[in-house]
Design an enzyme around this catalytic site. Structure first.
Site, PDB file in Angstrom:
ATOM      1  N   LEU A 169       0.900  -1.144   0.000  1.00 14.53           N
ATOM      2  CA  LEU A 169       0.000   0.000   0.000  1.00 14.53           C
ATOM      3  C   LEU A 169       0.938   1.192   0.000  1.00 14.53           C
ATOM      4  O   LEU A 169       1.846   1.262   0.825  1.00 14.53           O
ATOM      5  CB  LEU A 169      -0.863   0.034   1.265  1.00 14.53           C
ATOM      6  CG  LEU A 169      -2.148  -0.773   1.265  1.00 14.53           C
ATOM      7  CD1 LEU A 169      -2.802  -0.722   2.643  1.00 14.53           C
ATOM      8  CD2 LEU A 169      -3.116  -0.279   0.210  1.00 14.53           C
ATOM      9  N   ASP A 170       0.751   2.139  -0.918  1.00 16.58           N
ATOM     10  CA  ASP A 170       1.685   3.261  -0.984  1.00 16.58           C
ATOM     11  C   ASP A 170       1.601   4.107   0.284  1.00 16.58           C
ATOM     12  O   ASP A 170       0.665   3.987   1.075  1.00 16.58           O
ATOM     13  CB  ASP A 170       1.493   4.078  -2.264  1.00 16.58           C
ATOM     14  CG  ASP A 170       0.160   4.789  -2.341  1.00 16.58           C
ATOM     15  OD1 ASP A 170      -0.176   5.522  -1.399  1.00 16.58           O
ATOM     16  OD2 ASP A 170      -0.533   4.627  -3.356  1.00 16.58           O
ATOM     17  N   LYS A 171       2.575   4.951   0.473  1.00 20.94           N
ATOM     18  CA  LYS A 171       2.706   5.760   1.691  1.00 20.94           C
ATOM     19  C   LYS A 171       1.462   6.589   1.966  1.00 20.94           C
ATOM     20  O   LYS A 171       1.079   6.796   3.124  1.00 20.94           O
ATOM     21  CB  LYS A 171       3.940   6.669   1.576  1.00 20.94           C
ATOM     22  CG  LYS A 171       4.227   7.482   2.811  1.00 20.94           C
ATOM     23  CD  LYS A 171       5.462   8.330   2.603  1.00 20.94           C
ATOM     24  CE  LYS A 171       5.673   9.256   3.781  1.00 20.94           C
ATOM     25  NZ  LYS A 171       6.687  10.262   3.511  1.00 20.94           N
TER      26      LYS A 171
END
Length: 177
Positions: free
Chosen positions: A40-42
């Site tokens: 999951l991206d930042k």
């Protein structure tokens, strides 16, 4: 098997040479050598599975195995049926030179929708929306296969139940590595 509600601002990686916060900081009291299942991206939050069972990781992630991942998305423009239809049919992602696989998508509010993907391209939902001149304001993964985020608070985690693990194993039984 751990399910974590990853908050925004954390990297989905085992370590970061620049000292940024990672999901491992949130599960540092777990003795097992866990590995995130996917990313999951930042700037995203939500359900992240973690395990020390490497064979399962590849089976869940491989796009050809068609395992579902569901997301709740908020965008900057009103969600229209035309927008949803384009998302469902697949969107051409210019910088990757690829058209996304068909998916399920439905409206949940004036500026919100849910989407179910079976592939996991890097920042896929954000790229799909950008290709249609929409900007993602909030992105939250709420389900991976049979596992739902439920009421798990941001930054909290729990072990999967034996029944949940058994169902994952059943669902990936015929999947390829």
């Amino acid at each position: 098997y751990i399910m974590l509600h990853k908050p925004r601002g954390y990297l989905t990686t085992r370590s970061d040479d620049r000292g940024r916060k990672t999901v491992m900081d949130l599960v540092s009291d777990v003795p097992a050598m866990l590995r995130p299942v996917g990313r999951l991206d930042k700037d995203s939050e939500g359900l992240l599975l973690m395990t020390n069972q490497g064979d399962i990781v590849n089976k869940i992630l491989r796009g050809g195995n068609n395992h579902e991942k569901e997301y709740a998305v908020a965008v900057n423009h009103p969600v229209t049926e035309e927008f949803l239809q384009k998302m469902r049919e697949g969107v051409w992602i210019e910088d990757l030179a690829v058209k996304t696989k068909p998916c399920k998508a439905w409206k949940t509010g004036p500026y919100t929708f849910h989407i179910i993907l079976t592939q996991g391209l890097n920042r896929q939902i954000r790229r799909m929306c950008r290709a249609l001149d929409f900007h993602v304001k909030h992105l939250k993964r709420v389900r991976i296969m049979n596992i739902t985020l439920g009421g798990l608070e941001r930054g909290q985690y729990r072990e999967l139940t034996e029944a949940e693990v058994a169902e994952i194993r059943r669902l990936v039984k015929d999947s390829t590595n």
